[in-house]
Structures are given as structure tokens and as C-alpha cells.
Design an enzyme around this catalytic site. Sequence first.
Site, PDB file in Angstrom:
ATOM      1  N   ARG A  84       0.847  -1.189   0.000  1.00  8.10           N
ATOM      2  CA  ARG A  84       0.000   0.000   0.000  1.00  8.10           C
ATOM      3  C   ARG A  84       0.885   1.243   0.000  1.00  8.10           C
ATOM      4  O   ARG A  84       2.007   1.220   0.524  1.00  8.10           O
ATOM      5  CB  ARG A  84      -0.895  -0.009   1.251  1.00  8.10           C
ATOM      6  CG  ARG A  84      -1.898   1.134   1.264  1.00  8.10           C
ATOM      7  CD  ARG A  84      -2.592   1.274   2.604  1.00  8.10           C
ATOM      8  NE  ARG A  84      -3.503   2.403   2.597  1.00  8.10           N
ATOM      9  CZ  ARG A  84      -4.018   2.976   3.673  1.00  8.10           C
ATOM     10  NH1 ARG A  84      -3.697   2.508   4.871  1.00  8.10           N
ATOM     11  NH2 ARG A  84      -4.831   3.991   3.570  1.00  8.10           N
ATOM     12  N   HIS A  85       0.381   2.315  -0.565  1.00  4.90           N
ATOM     13  CA  HIS A  85       1.118   3.582  -0.538  1.00  4.90           C
ATOM     14  C   HIS A  85       1.415   4.023   0.897  1.00  4.90           C
ATOM     15  O   HIS A  85       0.801   3.543   1.857  1.00  4.90           O
ATOM     16  CB  HIS A  85       0.334   4.677  -1.265  1.00  4.90           C
ATOM     17  CG  HIS A  85      -1.028   4.920  -0.663  1.00  4.90           C
ATOM     18  ND1 HIS A  85      -1.228   5.568   0.534  1.00  4.90           N
ATOM     19  CD2 HIS A  85      -2.261   4.559  -1.093  1.00  4.90           C
ATOM     20  CE1 HIS A  85      -2.514   5.633   0.808  1.00  4.90           C
ATOM     21  NE2 HIS A  85      -3.175   5.010  -0.160  1.00  4.90           N
ATOM     22  N   GLY A  86       2.307   4.970   1.039  1.00  2.00           N
ATOM     23  CA  GLY A  86       2.684   5.459   2.365  1.00  2.00           C
ATOM     24  C   GLY A  86       1.692   6.474   2.918  1.00  2.00           C
ATOM     25  O   GLY A  86       0.639   6.753   2.317  1.00  2.00           O
ATOM     26  N   GLY A 352      -0.023  -0.207  -4.580  1.00  2.00           N
ATOM     27  CA  GLY A 352      -1.423   0.157  -4.789  1.00  2.00           C
ATOM     28  C   GLY A 352      -2.038   0.761  -3.545  1.00  2.00           C
ATOM     29  O   GLY A 352      -1.412   1.554  -2.843  1.00  2.00           O
ATOM     30  N   ALA A 395       1.487   1.833   4.145  1.00  3.68           N
ATOM     31  CA  ALA A 395       2.626   1.000   3.719  1.00  3.68           C
ATOM     32  C   ALA A 395       2.433  -0.479   4.064  1.00  3.68           C
ATOM     33  O   ALA A 395       3.403  -1.242   4.076  1.00  3.68           O
ATOM     34  CB  ALA A 395       3.942   1.511   4.291  1.00  3.68           C
TER      35      ALA A 395
END
Length: 462
Positions: A84-86, A352, A395
Amino acid sequence: MAITFRKLFVVHFTTIIGLCCCFRKDVNPGENPNIPAIAKYFTTKGRYEEVNPYLIEDILAVNRSILQPPSSQCREIHVTAMIRHGTRYPTVKNVKKMQTLYDLVKSSASGKESWLREIQNQWTMWYTEDMDGRLVQKGVNDHKHLAVRLSKLFPSLITEEKLRGGLIKFITSSKHRCVNSTLSFKAGLTELWAITDKEFDHAVNDALMRFFDQCTRFVEEVDKNPSALSEVDKFKQGPEMRRVQEKIADRLRVPYNTISDDMAEAAFYLCAYEFAIKTVNSPWCRLFDEVDAQVMEYANDLKQFWKRGYGYDINSKSSCILFHDVFSRLDRAANENKSGQQVTEAVTVQVGHAETLLPLLTLLGFFKDNETLTSLNYATQTQRSFRTSHMLPYAANLLLVLYDCGDGDLRLQPLLNEKPVTFPGLTEASIPLYQQVKERYRELLQGCDFETECQLFKNLEV
């Protein structure tokens, strides 16, 4: 910058050696005045460090002992990482809710509590609509640090040589926060190895990383269907949420009817965002005690359950395309290794969203409780497995590690947020045979066609 990062690597390496044998497990965020006592309930708005508290003391700490293949001759040949994005700013929708709450507190709240005076006289509404979910500096660091930790966790796969040789692939969603997270992950590696003479490409692929937008049946039957989240709406109107709203009104000394479920959510998110972005124990956090936070967590889990999790079959089936992509990469690595070739894709890093990871975790059967989450069974779900605070912080990552243990013995280990998990239905072995895993998911591997599952079928009148 590269020199500084390499120095950090050396300093932390000596610390990590000691941590491998004696990890601290007694870190209690509630004992730290800078950490809100309710931080462990922040759901998808939570810090990665709350899932792995040892990182609070050493953000580059790793523990290779968590990788325990059946024998010493086992070697990693491929890792697929779905991340996952930060940490990000709030979206426009949440900024608007926060502004409405802030205006109410400024104009109508009364009382002499120091935290309330701080909100009214010192805290300013600094969130703006143009932030709209963009990655913050903490989010940049989330992925830089994760890249370094994974390079230590898999030192034979995530190497400078393999990066330069194109054996580490990067795929991202088109959303700015995902692209920037991918750039940050790559920067973590290039700064670690002081690479300044080359840039490394990434592919943008929304079909894989934002499949939920392209699954017509999901969009129409769940995402755009107001009745699909009826259980969430019922819970927001129920006694548990009403009591939270009343307690917030009491603490602000405003009429009960001025605090809606949207305002309660905005206050909770203000506390969560302030902490995630700035590592600040915000005065907004004083509007909630632990009981309140548990209710707010359940409300969000209920939403995720019905919109991305086990609530509807199409939620998980929308990830069929990613599921097949993952296993095709594992199969290719297994076949290349079997034929004695060099594995052409040692590592795949796919970045993602929470909405990318959760349907896939659901399809694989992770965190499934015996009882369906509903608006009426909050009291009996306190020990539920389906808890996004544990599963999906910023994340969050699912790693699938393929091992060659010799004589055709291929094994697959899943890690969630850098901790081992067990494939549902394969509990006898923590690192089962790859063939056993494929047999476990045989029906999905033979079916689970994205186009078929996502086609919107209309009822035909006879």
C-alpha cells in the site's frame, strides 16, 4: 543524501544483530505521552509502526529469524511484494468534514480544559482541499525505510546487482500517492547503494493495481449502490455510535444534536492524521477514550468488510486479475529455476491501495471470522480477526516468498507487514509446498476470470 543513508545503514546494522535474538515485545505505545492511547484503533489511517512497535525505536530494524524455511539448504528465488502507498494527506471529502467540525468547535464549544483551549486558540485548520490524498514526507520515508528493511530481509534477492540488471520490477497504480511511493521505494535502494548513474523504470498498471475501478459488477452492485452499506448506516444510527456522539458533545459542551456521525468521524480522523503525519498527540485525541475508539474502529471495519471484504462475493472476485498475475509470476520463477535458468524476475514490487490489498487478502481467505460483521453484533466481535488496524496501516504489505529447498522442493511463505502468516487451510506447515498452495487455490486458479466475474448481469423478465 546517499552518503547519509549509507551511514545510517552501517549504524543500524550493528543494532539489528542484537535485535535478531532479543526483539523487544514490551513496547507499549500507551506509555509514551507522544503517542495517543487510542493509536492502535486508527484502522486504515494508522501508522505502520503501531503494527510493528519495535520500529518506533529503530525504523530500520529487521529480524531474519522470522524466515524459517524447512532446511538450511533452502534459498529464496523470488519475492512478490504488494504494498500500500505510504502516509498521505486526507482527501477533499474528509478535509471538508474536518473544516465543519473545526468551525463548530471554534464558534460554539465551551469549557476550560487545556486541550480545548489549545484547539480554539493555538491549533489552526491547516488541512486544505488541494492536499487531496497526496503523499506526505512521512509517506516518502515509509517506503524508503521499507525498501531498506526488505533488502536486509532478502539480501540475496534485493541487491544492487539485481536492480541494475533489471531483475527487480516495479508496478504502480496511476494515483500520485502510489507513483510517489514507488519512487520513494526506489530511492531507498539507490540511496542505500549510492547509485547516481542510472534511473530505474516503473510500469503504471491500473488494471492490476486499481482493478476495483474496472470491475463493472463491483462498481454497480457495491461501490455505487447506497443499499450495499446498509449495515454500516444502521451501525452509525445505533446505540454505540450515538453514545460516542453524546460523549463528544459533553466534552465540547455543545447540544447533542450538533454532533453527527460525520463529525465524530472527522474528529477521529483529525486525531489519526495529526499523529500519522506529524507524530503529534493532538488535542483532538482528547475527544475519545478507548471505548469510543473501539466503536469508531468497528464502524470503519464494518465499511471495509461490506465494501472490500467478505460482505459480498464480488468484492474479492474483483481481484481475480491480480490473483492470477501473482501466481503467473511465481510459476514463471518456479519453471525457470527448475530448468536451471536464472530467474528473470527476482523481485516484483507492486504499489497500490488498501482497496488493492484487502480484496486479495479476502480472496486468499485471510482474516475470515466465523461470524459475519453486522450492525448488531459489535459486542461479540471484540476478538475478531478482521481488523484493518492490524491488517492495513499505511505502507501495509503482503509478501509471497518462493523458496527452492532442493530436489524439486519448492515452498511458499506469506508475510503480512513483515510478519509470517499462515495460508488458510494449510495450518500444518508455516511454509507449505508451493504445489500444496496451488492445490488449496485450485478452483480459483482454474477459474476466477476477471471479465466473467465483473460482467454486470441483468435480470431478464420472463
